[in-house]
Design an enzyme around this catalytic site. Structure first.
Site, mmCIF file in Angstrom:
data_model
loop_
_atom_site.group_PDB
_atom_site.id
_atom_site.type_symbol
_atom_site.label_atom_id
_atom_site.label_comp_id
_atom_site.label_asym_id
_atom_site.label_seq_id
_atom_site.Cartn_x
_atom_site.Cartn_y
_atom_site.Cartn_z
ATOM 1 N N SER A 136 4.711 10.851 -11.141
ATOM 2 C CA SER A 136 4.484 10.465 -9.754
ATOM 3 C C SER A 136 4.708 11.653 -8.819
ATOM 4 C CB SER A 136 5.475 9.327 -9.437
ATOM 5 O OG SER A 136 5.390 8.935 -8.093
ATOM 6 N N SER A 187 0.257 10.158 4.306
ATOM 7 C CA SER A 187 0.203 9.488 5.605
ATOM 8 C C SER A 187 1.046 10.159 6.678
ATOM 9 C CB SER A 187 0.646 8.034 5.455
ATOM 10 O OG SER A 187 1.991 7.969 5.033
ATOM 11 N N HIS A 215 -5.462 6.290 3.211
ATOM 12 C CA HIS A 215 -5.709 6.933 4.510
ATOM 13 C C HIS A 215 -7.037 7.689 4.539
ATOM 14 C CE1 HIS A 215 -1.875 5.835 6.234
ATOM 15 N NE2 HIS A 215 -1.407 5.992 5.018
ATOM 16 N N THR A 243 -7.271 0.557 0.977
ATOM 17 C CA THR A 243 -6.917 -0.564 1.857
ATOM 18 C C THR A 243 -8.124 -0.959 2.690
ATOM 19 O OG1 THR A 243 -5.362 -1.335 3.538
ATOM 20 C CG2 THR A 243 -6.138 0.905 3.780
ATOM 21 N N LYS A 246 -6.974 -0.242 7.334
ATOM 22 C CA LYS A 246 -6.877 0.939 8.200
ATOM 23 C C LYS A 246 -8.287 1.261 8.733
ATOM 24 C CE LYS A 246 -2.654 2.297 5.804
ATOM 25 N NZ LYS A 246 -1.627 1.729 6.664
ATOM 26 N N THR A 275 -0.732 -15.475 -6.173
ATOM 27 C CA THR A 275 -0.682 -15.486 -4.707
ATOM 28 C C THR A 275 -2.039 -15.934 -4.154
ATOM 29 O OG1 THR A 275 -0.079 -14.166 -2.765
ATOM 30 C CG2 THR A 275 -1.303 -13.017 -4.461
ATOM 31 N N THR A 276 -2.008 -16.602 -3.033
ATOM 32 C CA THR A 276 -3.232 -17.115 -2.412
ATOM 33 C C THR A 276 -4.184 -15.970 -2.064
ATOM 34 O OG1 THR A 276 -2.012 -18.981 -1.506
ATOM 35 C CG2 THR A 276 -4.095 -18.447 -0.424
ATOM 36 N N THR A 361 11.194 6.524 6.566
ATOM 37 C CA THR A 361 9.749 6.761 6.440
ATOM 38 C C THR A 361 9.478 8.246 6.217
ATOM 39 O OG1 THR A 361 9.435 4.907 7.955
ATOM 40 C CG2 THR A 361 7.515 6.284 7.531
HETATM 41 N N1 PMP Z 1 -0.479 3.526 0.502
HETATM 42 C C1 PMP Z 1 -0.177 4.351 1.520
HETATM 43 C C2 PMP Z 1 -0.217 5.825 1.273
HETATM 44 C C3 PMP Z 1 0.156 3.848 2.774
HETATM 45 O O1 PMP Z 1 0.464 4.672 3.774
HETATM 46 C C4 PMP Z 1 0.169 2.447 2.970
HETATM 47 C C5 PMP Z 1 0.513 1.784 4.307
HETATM 48 N N2 PMP Z 1 0.860 2.538 5.326
HETATM 49 C C6 PMP Z 1 -0.145 1.638 1.885
HETATM 50 C C7 PMP Z 1 -0.468 2.194 0.672
HETATM 51 C C8 PMP Z 1 -0.154 0.151 2.042
HETATM 52 O O2 PMP Z 1 -1.380 -0.270 2.575
HETATM 53 P P1 PMP Z 1 -1.460 -1.624 3.409
HETATM 54 O O3 PMP Z 1 -1.030 -1.303 4.809
HETATM 55 O O4 PMP Z 1 -2.866 -2.077 3.285
HETATM 56 O O5 PMP Z 1 -0.496 -2.572 2.763
#
Ligand code: PMP
Length: 403
Positions: A136, A187, A215, A243, A246, A275-276, A361
């Site tokens: 990772s 991010s 992103h 995603t 975004k 999950t739904t 963060t």
């Molecule tokens: N991966 C990265 C690198 C992110 O920055 C984020 C959310 N900021 C996610 C996954 C999660 O995506 P989501 O907001 O769609 O849950």
């Protein structure tokens, strides 16, 4: 047991170190992005949002809004069940076909968010592939870290964006199934991975490559297929995760890859099975957004222009921001209390909303304002942001605090 004392003690500690989170009470107004209504003590006010991840303003695009409204009218609100039990609507299948096509893959699989897609996919791969090791990148997102942790597979961290370190660590792992997890655009720093080199190293070691393009999807590549599309590398990556929340302006997450890989995750991932499903209207809106951004470059071009314009203005004023080749402009503050204070002054005195980004963060000492210009920010919006930052820089003696 006095649980409230435990809760309050930890919250007080967060507050003392300046890392307590408070959220702005916002109302997005279709037709007015990036201006929003901020509900605050004493009423409401208009604020300009400078930290949205609806990077291209697709959340108010007429085709996207119409698709959602039409589908609510025709299908109702929720999916009515998990994908497994009655929630597998035609809109989900159309969206998965659209996503597979976007990335040139055989298959795609939807999740309720990007977070869940990373968590579910990595925990399934790591736990179900016998004797697997997950390598990772040290800068990976919390959703990947949690998925890897939950898998209980052995984990090896490699230095952020350092493919030589990855190569060495893959050698050291030896003859075991190896999964390499990394992102394209990171991010918080906005830096971009050396994807070609990483892919080559993965291929040399027979590793499964897993990239988070959260992103980057919608933002890069001629059809919005991300940095892997722009670099012509998508076909060499085993799994691309993204995603819908975004640049596509809706909500949801997904993975794409070979038919057997997606079927494997579909069949074993608890975060998918139990999950739904997303509402059909969400799936329809996301499909409309992806289709639009496959054809149209206008939003990406306008966005790039805004980013370049703001960077140039910050440079002229001497306001330091991290250099990177993405659309994310991190203005470095380097102190949690100052970072929150600047954000508060921007909001209260200037009607400018940029959320402070503090630990955990980002690492302590690298607190920042993460600014994301969009195609809908006007020259006047930029002028106002730059003069506010310029004034704060002068009056708050920030220069010395900057990393
Ligand atoms: N991966 C990265 C690198 C992110 O920055 C984020 C959310 N900021 C996610 C996954 C999660 O995506 P989501 O907001 O769609 O849950």
């Amino acid at each position: 047991m006095d649980f409230d004392t435990i809760f309050q003690g930890q919250l007080d500690a967060l507050k003392a170190e300046g890392n307590y989170r408070s959220f702005a009470d916002l109302e997005r107004r279709r037709g007015s992005f990036p201006t929003a209504t901020n509900h605050c003590a004493g009423g409401t006010r208009d604020v300009t949002v400078w930290c949205s991840n609806d990077y291209l303003g697709m959340g108010q695009h007429p085709a996207v809004v119409q698709a959602m409204v039409d589908t609510v009218q025709s299908c109702g609100t929720g999916a009515g069940g998990t994908r497994n039990i009655s929630g597998n609507t035609h809109h989900h299948l159309l969206l998965e076909a659209e996503l597979a096509d976007l990335h040139g893959k055989e298959s795609a699989l939807l999740f309720t968010s990007g977070y869940v897609s990373n968590w579910a996919a990595l925990s399934t791969l790591g736990s179900r592939i016998p004797n697997a090791v997950i390598l990772s990148d040290a800068g990976n997102h919390a959703s990947m870290i949690e998925g890897i942790r939950h898998s209980r597979a052995d984990k090896v961290l490699w230095k952020h964006n350092d493919w030589r370190d990855l190569d060495r660590k893959l050698y050291a792992v030896g003859d075991r199934p190896k999964i390499v997890a990394f992102e394209s655009v990171y991010s918080m720093d906005g830096d971009v991975a050396p994807i070609r080199e990483i892919v080559e190293v993965c291929e040399a070691h027979g590793a499964l490559s897993y990239i988070d393009e959260v992103h980057a999807v919608g933002m890069y590549g001629p059809r919005g297929g991300g940095v892997t599309e722009r670099e012509g590398l998508a076909h060499r990556i085993s799994l691309i995760e993204g995603t819908l929340g975004k640049a596509f302006g809706v909500v949801g997450g997904y993975i794409t890859g070979s038919a057997s890989l997606c079927d494997f995750i579909r069949s074993f991932a608890s975060g998918f099975i139990f999950t739904t499903a997303l509402p059909p209207a969400v799936a329809a809106a996301a499909t409309a957004s992806i289709r639009h951004l496959k054809r149209s470059d206008a939003e990406r071009m306008a966005q790039r222009d805004r980013v370049a314009h703001l960077r140039a203005r910050l440079d002229r004023l001497g306001i330091p921001h991290l250099a990177n080749e993405s659309h994310i402009i991190p203005v470095m503050i380097g102190d949690p209390v100052k970072c929150r204070m600047i954000s508060d002054i921007l909001l209260n005195d200037w009607g400018i909303y940029v959320q402070p980004i503090n630990y955990p963060t980002v690492p302590k000492g690298t607190e920042r304002l993460r600014i994301t210009p969009g195609p809908l920010h006007s020259d006047a919006d930029i002028d106002r942001l730059v003069s506010a930052l310029g004034t704060l820089w002068k009056h708050c003696a920030l220069a010395h605090a900057v990393a």
